[in-house]
Design a protein around this motif. Structure first.
Motif, PDB file in Angstrom:
ATOM      1  N   UNK A  41      29.513  80.430  48.250  1.00  0.00           N
ATOM      2  CA  UNK A  41      28.539  81.484  48.541  1.00  0.00           C
ATOM      3  C   UNK A  41      28.569  82.580  47.497  1.00  0.00           C
ATOM      4  N   UNK A  42      29.693  82.741  46.807  1.00  0.00           N
ATOM      5  CA  UNK A  42      29.770  83.763  45.768  1.00  0.00           C
ATOM      6  C   UNK A  42      28.846  83.454  44.593  1.00  0.00           C
ATOM      7  N   UNK A  43      28.512  82.187  44.404  1.00  0.00           N
ATOM      8  CA  UNK A  43      27.621  81.775  43.310  1.00  0.00           C
ATOM      9  C   UNK A  43      26.153  81.781  43.716  1.00  0.00           C
ATOM     10  N   UNK A  44      25.871  82.048  44.965  1.00  0.00           N
ATOM     11  CA  UNK A  44      24.497  81.985  45.449  1.00  0.00           C
ATOM     12  C   UNK A  44      23.732  83.250  45.076  1.00  0.00           C
ATOM     13  N   UNK A  45      22.458  83.072  44.799  1.00  0.00           N
ATOM     14  CA  UNK A  45      21.594  84.199  44.502  1.00  0.00           C
ATOM     15  C   UNK A  45      20.752  84.624  45.691  1.00  0.00           C
ATOM     16  N   UNK A  46      20.786  83.840  46.760  1.00  0.00           N
ATOM     17  CA  UNK A  46      19.980  84.120  47.939  1.00  0.00           C
ATOM     18  C   UNK A  46      20.694  85.124  48.840  1.00  0.00           C
ATOM     19  N   UNK A  47      19.965  86.122  49.285  1.00  0.00           N
ATOM     20  CA  UNK A  47      20.545  87.191  50.095  1.00  0.00           C
ATOM     21  C   UNK A  47      21.018  86.699  51.463  1.00  0.00           C
ATOM     22  N   UNK A  49      22.052  83.673  52.280  1.00  0.00           N
ATOM     23  CA  UNK A  49      23.265  82.884  52.080  1.00  0.00           C
ATOM     24  C   UNK A  49      24.456  83.797  51.860  1.00  0.00           C
ATOM     25  N   UNK A  50      24.262  84.850  51.075  1.00  0.00           N
ATOM     26  CA  UNK A  50      25.350  85.793  50.827  1.00  0.00           C
ATOM     27  C   UNK A  50      25.747  86.526  52.106  1.00  0.00           C
ATOM     28  N   UNK A  51      24.784  86.855  52.941  1.00  0.00           N
ATOM     29  CA  UNK A  51      25.105  87.506  54.215  1.00  0.00           C
ATOM     30  C   UNK A  51      25.899  86.577  55.124  1.00  0.00           C
ATOM     31  N   UNK A  64      39.337  89.584  52.202  1.00  0.00           N
ATOM     32  CA  UNK A  64      39.408  90.337  50.953  1.00  0.00           C
ATOM     33  C   UNK A  64      39.326  89.437  49.736  1.00  0.00           C
ATOM     34  N   UNK A  65      39.736  88.178  49.869  1.00  0.00           N
ATOM     35  CA  UNK A  65      39.704  87.264  48.731  1.00  0.00           C
ATOM     36  C   UNK A  65      38.306  86.777  48.403  1.00  0.00           C
ATOM     37  N   UNK A  66      37.411  86.773  49.404  1.00  0.00           N
ATOM     38  CA  UNK A  66      36.097  86.176  49.206  1.00  0.00           C
ATOM     39  C   UNK A  66      34.955  87.178  49.346  1.00  0.00           C
ATOM     40  N   UNK A  67      35.238  88.443  49.192  1.00  0.00           N
ATOM     41  CA  UNK A  67      34.149  89.412  49.151  1.00  0.00           C
ATOM     42  C   UNK A  67      33.816  89.650  47.692  1.00  0.00           C
ATOM     43  N   UNK A  68      32.540  89.651  47.352  1.00  0.00           N
ATOM     44  CA  UNK A  68      32.178  89.819  45.948  1.00  0.00           C
ATOM     45  C   UNK A  68      32.563  91.200  45.454  1.00  0.00           C
ATOM     46  N   UNK A  69      32.940  91.324  44.207  1.00  0.00           N
ATOM     47  CA  UNK A  69      33.310  92.631  43.676  1.00  0.00           C
ATOM     48  C   UNK A  69      32.113  93.563  43.663  1.00  0.00           C
ATOM     49  N   UNK A  70      32.382  94.827  43.896  1.00  0.00           N
ATOM     50  CA  UNK A  70      31.291  95.797  43.893  1.00  0.00           C
ATOM     51  C   UNK A  70      30.850  96.048  42.460  1.00  0.00           C
ATOM     52  N   UNK A  71      29.576  96.308  42.309  1.00  0.00           N
ATOM     53  CA  UNK A  71      29.035  96.554  40.981  1.00  0.00           C
ATOM     54  C   UNK A  71      29.344  97.993  40.575  1.00  0.00           C
TER      55      UNK A  71
END
Length: 90
Positions: A41-47, A49-51, A64-71
């Motif tokens: 899911x980290x590679x997905x561009x769809x919102x 799917x990310x949710x 904590x290991x699978x939350x995407x890093x904040x921009x």
């Protein structure tokens, strides 16, 4: 991790979306199914799917290991590039 209806529903929806988007064939019976879905899911561009991935990460034991890093909000200062092994201001 405790499997209840909400966790299984989330896994099924995420599995379908990953199969449609990334052609991944993840079976719920696989021992590493949750980890594979969270990694994908980290590679997905769809919102959506990310949710679903974030929701599954909160259900799992290691969110904590699978939350995407904040921009980063924005960079202050000049950009730096590497040119032939040397740092160059850009």
């Amino acid at each position: 991790m405790e499997f209840n209806k909400s966790v299984l529903d989330c896994m099924q929806q995420l599995r379908r979306r990953l199969r449609d988007e990334q052609q991944l064939n993840i079976r719920l019976s696989q021992p590493d199914a949750i980890q594979a879905m969270l990694t994908a899911y980290l590679c997905s561009g769809d919102e959506m799917t990310r949710d679903l991935g974030k929701q599954l990460a909160t259900y799992s034991d290691m969110p904590a290991l699978f939350t995407p890093p904040s921009k980063p909000a924005g960079r202050s200062g000049p950009s730096v590039r590497i040119y032939r092994g040397q740092r160059v201001l850009g």
